[in-house]
Design a protein around this motif. Sequence first.
Motif, mmCIF file in Angstrom:
data_model
loop_
_atom_site.group_PDB
_atom_site.id
_atom_site.type_symbol
_atom_site.label_atom_id
_atom_site.label_comp_id
_atom_site.label_asym_id
_atom_site.label_seq_id
_atom_site.Cartn_x
_atom_site.Cartn_y
_atom_site.Cartn_z
ATOM 1 N N HIS A 38 -0.409 3.269 48.908
ATOM 2 C CA HIS A 38 -0.427 4.731 49.049
ATOM 3 C C HIS A 38 -0.436 5.129 50.529
ATOM 4 O O HIS A 38 0.308 6.026 50.943
ATOM 5 C CB HIS A 38 -1.645 5.317 48.325
ATOM 6 N N LYS A 41 2.958 4.513 52.117
ATOM 7 C CA LYS A 41 3.939 5.507 51.676
ATOM 8 C C LYS A 41 3.755 6.832 52.408
ATOM 9 O O LYS A 41 4.722 7.546 52.651
ATOM 10 C CB LYS A 41 3.850 5.717 50.168
ATOM 11 N N GLN A 42 2.537 7.162 52.775
ATOM 12 C CA GLN A 42 2.273 8.400 53.506
ATOM 13 C C GLN A 42 2.914 8.390 54.888
ATOM 14 O O GLN A 42 3.197 9.446 55.453
ATOM 15 C CB GLN A 42 0.756 8.633 53.641
ATOM 16 N N LEU A 44 5.862 7.087 55.523
ATOM 17 C CA LEU A 44 7.317 7.086 55.373
ATOM 18 C C LEU A 44 7.865 8.477 55.095
ATOM 19 O O LEU A 44 7.168 9.317 54.519
ATOM 20 C CB LEU A 44 7.720 6.148 54.231
ATOM 21 N N LYS A 45 9.098 8.684 55.473
ATOM 22 C CA LYS A 45 9.780 9.913 55.078
ATOM 23 C C LYS A 45 9.923 9.905 53.558
ATOM 24 O O LYS A 45 10.059 8.829 52.956
ATOM 25 C CB LYS A 45 11.161 9.989 55.724
ATOM 26 N N PRO A 46 9.908 11.065 52.910
ATOM 27 C CA PRO A 46 10.027 11.108 51.450
ATOM 28 C C PRO A 46 11.269 10.386 50.907
ATOM 29 O O PRO A 46 11.237 9.853 49.799
ATOM 30 C CB PRO A 46 10.082 12.597 51.138
ATOM 31 N N SER A 47 12.321 10.353 51.682
ATOM 32 C CA SER A 47 13.554 9.710 51.219
ATOM 33 C C SER A 47 13.563 8.184 51.432
ATOM 34 O O SER A 47 14.490 7.507 51.003
ATOM 35 C CB SER A 47 14.759 10.317 51.943
ATOM 36 N N THR A 48 12.537 7.657 52.071
ATOM 37 C CA THR A 48 12.456 6.228 52.356
ATOM 38 C C THR A 48 11.722 5.506 51.234
ATOM 39 O O THR A 48 10.668 5.939 50.796
ATOM 40 C CB THR A 48 11.715 5.981 53.684
ATOM 41 N N GLN A 49 12.300 4.415 50.773
ATOM 42 C CA GLN A 49 11.671 3.633 49.708
ATOM 43 C C GLN A 49 10.869 2.478 50.299
ATOM 44 O O GLN A 49 11.307 1.831 51.247
ATOM 45 C CB GLN A 49 12.731 3.083 48.760
ATOM 46 N N GLY A 74 3.738 2.814 43.437
ATOM 47 C CA GLY A 74 4.820 3.553 44.054
ATOM 48 C C GLY A 74 5.826 2.762 44.852
ATOM 49 O O GLY A 74 6.734 3.345 45.444
#
Length: 90
Positions: A38, A41-42, A44-49, A74
């Motif tokens: 989590h 993921k915070q 990263l850009k929303p479009s990055t997996q 996630g």
Amino acid sequence: MQLKPTTDVTKQRAAEANEGCQRAWVEIDRAALSENVHQLKQLLKPSTQLMAVVKADAYGHGATMVDETVLETGAAGLCVATLVWGVQLR
């Protein structure tokens, strides 16, 4: 960002260590692992997996537990070193 250390001891590894079969073990805390995913993921850009790398049965810690945890939290997918590991995790 501060990643949480793992703290949950698996019964099997603790039993092996107590029997003298193993001098050390690693403790995996699923909640801490989930929190680490989590937190990453915070960043990263929303479009990055986020892809999790799972090698050698998670270095003996149980790839199934690790891969289920990171995917549920996630991670978009898993990266493996060999085709055999990919087939086993599939």
